[in-house]
Design a protein around this motif. Structure first.
Motif, PDB file in Angstrom:
ATOM      1  N   VAL A 435      46.658 -26.745 -32.088  1.00  0.00           N
ATOM      2  CA  VAL A 435      48.091 -27.007 -31.998  1.00  0.00           C
ATOM      3  C   VAL A 435      48.819 -26.483 -33.233  1.00  0.00           C
ATOM      4  N   TYR A 436      48.279 -26.747 -34.402  1.00  0.00           N
ATOM      5  CA  TYR A 436      48.975 -26.380 -35.637  1.00  0.00           C
ATOM      6  C   TYR A 436      48.870 -24.891 -35.954  1.00  0.00           C
ATOM      7  N   MET A 437      47.858 -24.224 -35.438  1.00  0.00           N
ATOM      8  CA  MET A 437      47.756 -22.784 -35.642  1.00  0.00           C
ATOM      9  C   MET A 437      48.483 -21.992 -34.548  1.00  0.00           C
ATOM     10  N   HIS A 438      48.924 -22.670 -33.519  1.00  0.00           N
ATOM     11  CA  HIS A 438      49.655 -22.054 -32.403  1.00  0.00           C
ATOM     12  C   HIS A 438      51.135 -21.978 -32.772  1.00  0.00           C
ATOM     13  N   PRO A 439      51.844 -20.918 -32.392  1.00  0.00           N
ATOM     14  CA  PRO A 439      53.290 -20.874 -32.653  1.00  0.00           C
ATOM     15  C   PRO A 439      54.024 -22.031 -31.984  1.00  0.00           C
ATOM     16  N   GLY A 440      55.123 -22.454 -32.591  1.00  0.00           N
ATOM     17  CA  GLY A 440      55.937 -23.539 -32.047  1.00  0.00           C
ATOM     18  C   GLY A 440      56.019 -24.708 -33.005  1.00  0.00           C
ATOM     19  N   LYS A 441      57.177 -25.344 -33.070  1.00  0.00           N
ATOM     20  CA  LYS A 441      57.320 -26.534 -33.904  1.00  0.00           C
ATOM     21  C   LYS A 441      56.419 -27.648 -33.375  1.00  0.00           C
ATOM     22  N   LYS A 442      56.094 -28.607 -34.236  1.00  0.00           N
ATOM     23  CA  LYS A 442      55.103 -29.632 -33.873  1.00  0.00           C
ATOM     24  C   LYS A 442      55.751 -31.018 -33.765  1.00  0.00           C
ATOM     25  N   LEU A 443      55.259 -31.799 -32.807  1.00  0.00           N
ATOM     26  CA  LEU A 443      55.662 -33.204 -32.699  1.00  0.00           C
ATOM     27  C   LEU A 443      54.452 -34.021 -32.272  1.00  0.00           C
ATOM     28  N   ASN A 444      54.213 -35.118 -33.000  1.00  0.00           N
ATOM     29  CA  ASN A 444      53.079 -35.986 -32.684  1.00  0.00           C
ATOM     30  C   ASN A 444      53.519 -37.438 -32.794  1.00  0.00           C
ATOM     31  N   PHE A 445      53.081 -38.256 -31.854  1.00  0.00           N
ATOM     32  CA  PHE A 445      53.471 -39.665 -31.834  1.00  0.00           C
ATOM     33  C   PHE A 445      52.596 -40.486 -32.780  1.00  0.00           C
ATOM     34  N   MET A 446      53.186 -41.517 -33.327  1.00  0.00           N
ATOM     35  CA  MET A 446      52.512 -42.389 -34.283  1.00  0.00           C
ATOM     36  C   MET A 446      51.193 -42.911 -33.714  1.00  0.00           C
ATOM     37  N   GLY A 447      50.211 -43.039 -34.597  1.00  0.00           N
ATOM     38  CA  GLY A 447      48.892 -43.515 -34.206  1.00  0.00           C
ATOM     39  C   GLY A 447      47.922 -42.396 -33.884  1.00  0.00           C
ATOM     40  N   ASN A 448      48.459 -41.280 -33.362  1.00  0.00           N
ATOM     41  CA  ASN A 448      47.586 -40.152 -33.059  1.00  0.00           C
ATOM     42  C   ASN A 448      46.953 -39.576 -34.317  1.00  0.00           C
ATOM     43  N   GLU A 449      47.651 -39.701 -35.441  1.00  0.00           N
ATOM     44  CA  GLU A 449      47.179 -39.060 -36.673  1.00  0.00           C
ATOM     45  C   GLU A 449      45.972 -39.766 -37.287  1.00  0.00           C
ATOM     46  N   PHE A 450      45.636 -40.957 -36.824  1.00  0.00           N
ATOM     47  CA  PHE A 450      44.384 -41.577 -37.273  1.00  0.00           C
ATOM     48  C   PHE A 450      43.502 -41.965 -36.079  1.00  0.00           C
ATOM     49  N   ALA A 451      43.736 -41.284 -34.952  1.00  0.00           N
ATOM     50  CA  ALA A 451      42.878 -41.405 -33.772  1.00  0.00           C
ATOM     51  C   ALA A 451      42.850 -42.816 -33.212  1.00  0.00           C
ATOM     52  N   GLN A 452      44.031 -43.359 -32.938  1.00  0.00           N
ATOM     53  CA  GLN A 452      44.099 -44.689 -32.343  1.00  0.00           C
ATOM     54  C   GLN A 452      43.617 -44.638 -30.894  1.00  0.00           C
ATOM     55  N   PHE A 453      42.730 -45.559 -30.527  1.00  0.00           N
ATOM     56  CA  PHE A 453      42.181 -45.606 -29.173  1.00  0.00           C
ATOM     57  C   PHE A 453      43.023 -46.469 -28.242  1.00  0.00           C
ATOM     58  N   ARG A 454      43.682 -47.475 -28.764  1.00  0.00           N
ATOM     59  CA  ARG A 454      44.467 -48.365 -27.898  1.00  0.00           C
ATOM     60  C   ARG A 454      45.775 -47.693 -27.506  1.00  0.00           C
ATOM     61  N   GLU A 455      46.106 -47.770 -26.224  1.00  0.00           N
ATOM     62  CA  GLU A 455      47.394 -47.244 -25.777  1.00  0.00           C
ATOM     63  C   GLU A 455      48.533 -47.971 -26.475  1.00  0.00           C
ATOM     64  N   TRP A 456      49.618 -47.241 -26.659  1.00  0.00           N
ATOM     65  CA  TRP A 456      50.766 -47.814 -27.362  1.00  0.00           C
ATOM     66  C   TRP A 456      51.368 -48.976 -26.586  1.00  0.00           C
ATOM     67  N   ASP A 457      51.674 -50.029 -27.328  1.00  0.00           N
ATOM     68  CA  ASP A 457      52.311 -51.231 -26.809  1.00  0.00           C
ATOM     69  C   ASP A 457      53.480 -51.535 -27.738  1.00  0.00           C
ATOM     70  N   GLU A 458      54.698 -51.533 -27.205  1.00  0.00           N
ATOM     71  CA  GLU A 458      55.887 -51.708 -28.055  1.00  0.00           C
ATOM     72  C   GLU A 458      55.939 -53.067 -28.746  1.00  0.00           C
ATOM     73  N   THR A 459      55.112 -54.029 -28.306  1.00  0.00           N
ATOM     74  CA  THR A 459      55.151 -55.368 -28.902  1.00  0.00           C
ATOM     75  C   THR A 459      54.221 -55.511 -30.105  1.00  0.00           C
TER      76      THR A 459
END
Length: 614
Positions: A435-459
């Motif tokens: 992704v980072y070596m591919h052209p295009g600006k980058k966007l990543n959601f919180m938690g992905n950067e440390f490999a979170q396994f639990r799906e996001w829960d707003e609570t």
């Protein structure tokens, strides 16, 4: 505000006229309800007694000036429809609301002296086309929470968030919608207060301070905006004056798939309302950009291409974007659009929609599906990854891995990787290297950067305790290294929308599931080689176009990132002899699920053959 422009759908400053505005004696209230039989206002200033409003200067505008009304006071409108039914509403142009389940609007003192002049003056009028944009998407209420489970306010959030962004190499943040909404589970996408920062996290002043604090540290701030639909709560915009004032009058087009009401973009008052709201967030809070949600639902009727193009909504998007570009030349407008509608990022003067960037949903889907596939089948899907470069230059794309990809049973990014727990990590590292070596600006959601396994829960806040486990800690360190590499190497962002700056070196190795490409810009070249098979390839050769002298910048299999390769074990060399009709070859070991990134230190150009004299 010019009232005729408001009716024609040409106003961008309707919030300066409508709503509650402080005066020397108190406050003046104005609300647009052209089909109402009667409109009254009540609030703290009247002991919640109803006060009648009158149509004075402009037809359909009910107005009342109230002495003694002060900033912070609550108020509501009581609107009587032609049928005699009275419904209490919040102010469509209200700039603050009480915390749900209450819905009263509040009078706001807009006085504020920004201290981010240097940032605003140097903000890139080139829309960052040739600058890095590494965007951290987050939900303000569930990134981190206090020990008692309560939310941080805007300023407290900034104090926690900014050092983390700096550490992780993110230079932009994108908030899920901060406009007021009744249901936490809507994440801000079903609005009742289009001009009101949600009171969950504090006041408008505190939000302005958050933006300032980010700008002081060189971090841009983008907010999500919803121009297609609104919450159907009866105190909001639905049947506002006793009739469908903001929405379509027919049920087949009025209701969206999310149980919300669709804006009727052919109405001038609706256009002025929405584009004034967009302008308000950019002007009042110094946001650096707006990501517009669900644009496909504006382009096509109810988002269905089979139902045809909604020409009036498309016209609205063009006019709004053109006006916003004129008012904010350096602000960035992004479209979340999953369609192949042409010219989404083309300028409006060339019949484009006028967005600066479009989310590349095709790239996101193809990449995730590939990494979900068992390695034995990847040779058959080999070109699913290379396909993105076949259309990349048709629009100005941003590569999104957003909140939508980690909820509702879809699994998180790390979960999507093929295989069991331990085998997912090397694949996820290779995934993000791609992704980072591919052209295009980058966007990543919180938690992905440390490999979170639990799906996001707003609570719930993110699972920060995962960082006590070695693989997650190593993954976070890898992600930070990759992010900083992206920010520091111009070849990875300068000229990325210029086809001359990208070239495949190996894209015909399906049996090996191996790829190689180079990025060129600012006199620099970055070479990436990637093995997405489950096999170890010894002395894999990649033809190089010229005689490169290389240095390795990053190997996803290094021990420090949880891999098996020691940095001192180079396991690569450059062969200075022809290979595949090229001048030399890069010969390297490629462990399973590994990406290796090299920088060209120097190039030895071949001597040009002299034309023999006749």
């Amino acid at each position: 505000m010019d009232f005729q422009k408001f009716l024609q759908g040409k106003a961008f400053d309707a919030y300066e006229y409508f709503g509650a505005h402080l005066t020397e004696e108190g406050a003046v209230f104005r609300v647009y309800a052209p089909n109402a039989a009667n409109v009254e206002v009540q609030g703290d200033f009247s002991g919640w007694k109803l006060l009648p409003m009158k149509q004075k200067q402009n037809p359909g505008v009910f107005e009342l000036e109230i002495a003694g009304a002060e900033a912070g006071m609550y108020y509501k409108y009581a609107i009587t429809g032609a049928d005699g039914q009275v419904v209490y509403h919040c102010d469509p142009y209200g700039m603050l609301m009480e915390l749900r389940p209450g819905f009263a609007s509040r009078i706001v003192d807009r006085t504020w002296k920004f201290t981010d002049e240097k940032w605003m003056q140097k903000r890139d009028v080139g829309k960052n086309y040739n600058n890095p944009m590494n965007i951290y998407e987050l939900h303000a209420g569930s990134w981190k929470q206090k020990e008692d489970g309560s939310w941080y306010d805007y300023e407290e959030l900034a104090e926690e968030l900014i050092p983390y962004l700096k550490k992780m190499g993110f230079n932009y943040i994108e908030f899920l919608p901060l406009s007021e909404h009744p249901a936490d589970c809507s994440w801000g996408y079903q609005n009742t207060g289009f001009f009101a920062p949600t009171s969950r996290y504090g006041t408008p002043q505190q939000l302005k301070r958050l933006v300032e604090m980010c700008h002081e540290q060189g971090i841009g701030v983008i907010t999500d905006f919803v121009p297609v639909h609104f919450a159907m709560d009866d105190y909001g915009l639905k049947d506002f004056d006793g009739t469908p004032l903001y929405e379509f009058p027919h049920p087949d087009t009025a209701y969206s798939e999310w149980g919300t009401m669709n804006f009727m973009h052919s109405r001038g008052e609706v256009r002025s309302f929405l584009q004034s709201a967009a302008n308000y967030w950019l002007t009042e809070f110094h946001f650096d950009g707006i990501r517009m949600d669900a644009i496909s639902r504006a382009i096509y009727w109810n988002g269905d291409p089979a139902r045809g193009v909604n020409e009036r909504a498309v016209e609205f998007l063009r006019n709004m974007n053109a006006g916003l570009h004129k008012l904010h030349p350096s602000a960035i407008l992004m479209a979340e659009d999953s369609t192949d509608f042409p010219k989404v990022t083309a300028p409006t003067e060339y019949d484009g929609l006028g967005f600066d960037y479009k989310w590349d949903m095709g790239f996101m889907n193809d990449t995730l599906r590939f990494f979900q596939t068992a390695p034995v089948y990847r040779p058959y899907d080999y070109h699913k990854l290379s396909f993105s470069m076949m259309y990349f230059y048709s629009d100005l794309f941003l590569l999104p891995f957003s909140h939508d990809e980690v909820v509702h049973g879809k699994a998180t990014i790390i979960q999507k990787m093929f295989g069991d727990y331990e085998i997912k990590f090397p694949q996820a590292k290779a995934f993000y290297a791609y992704v980072y070596m591919h052209p295009g600006k980058k966007l990543n959601f919180m938690g992905n950067e440390f490999a979170q396994f639990r799906e996001w829960d707003e609570t719930r806040e993110q699972d920060w305790d995962l960082l006590k486990y070695p693989l997650h800690d190593a993954f976070q360190r890898f992600y930070a290294k990759l992010s900083h590499l992206y920010l520091e190497e111009p070849a990875l962002y300068d000229g990325e929308y210029n086809s001359d700056c990208f070239g495949w070196l190996e894209v015909d190795a399906a049996d090996y599931v191996t790829y190689a490409w180079e990025r060129k810009a600012s006199g620099q070249t970055i070479v990436t080689v990637m093995n997405l098979s489950d096999q170890f390839w010894k002395d894999f050769r990649v033809a190089l176009p010229e005689q490169y002298e290389l240095t390795e910048l990053l190997n996803t299999d290094w021990e420090e990132f949880g891999g098996n390769t020691k940095p001192e074990d180079q396991n690569w060399s450059v062969e200075n002899k022809p290979y595949k009709k090229k001048e030399q070859a890069l010969c390297l070991d490629l462990p399973p699920f590994t990406a290796r990134i090299f920088k060209v230190k120097s190039v030895k150009h071949s001597a040009q053959k002299k034309t023999p004299k006749k």
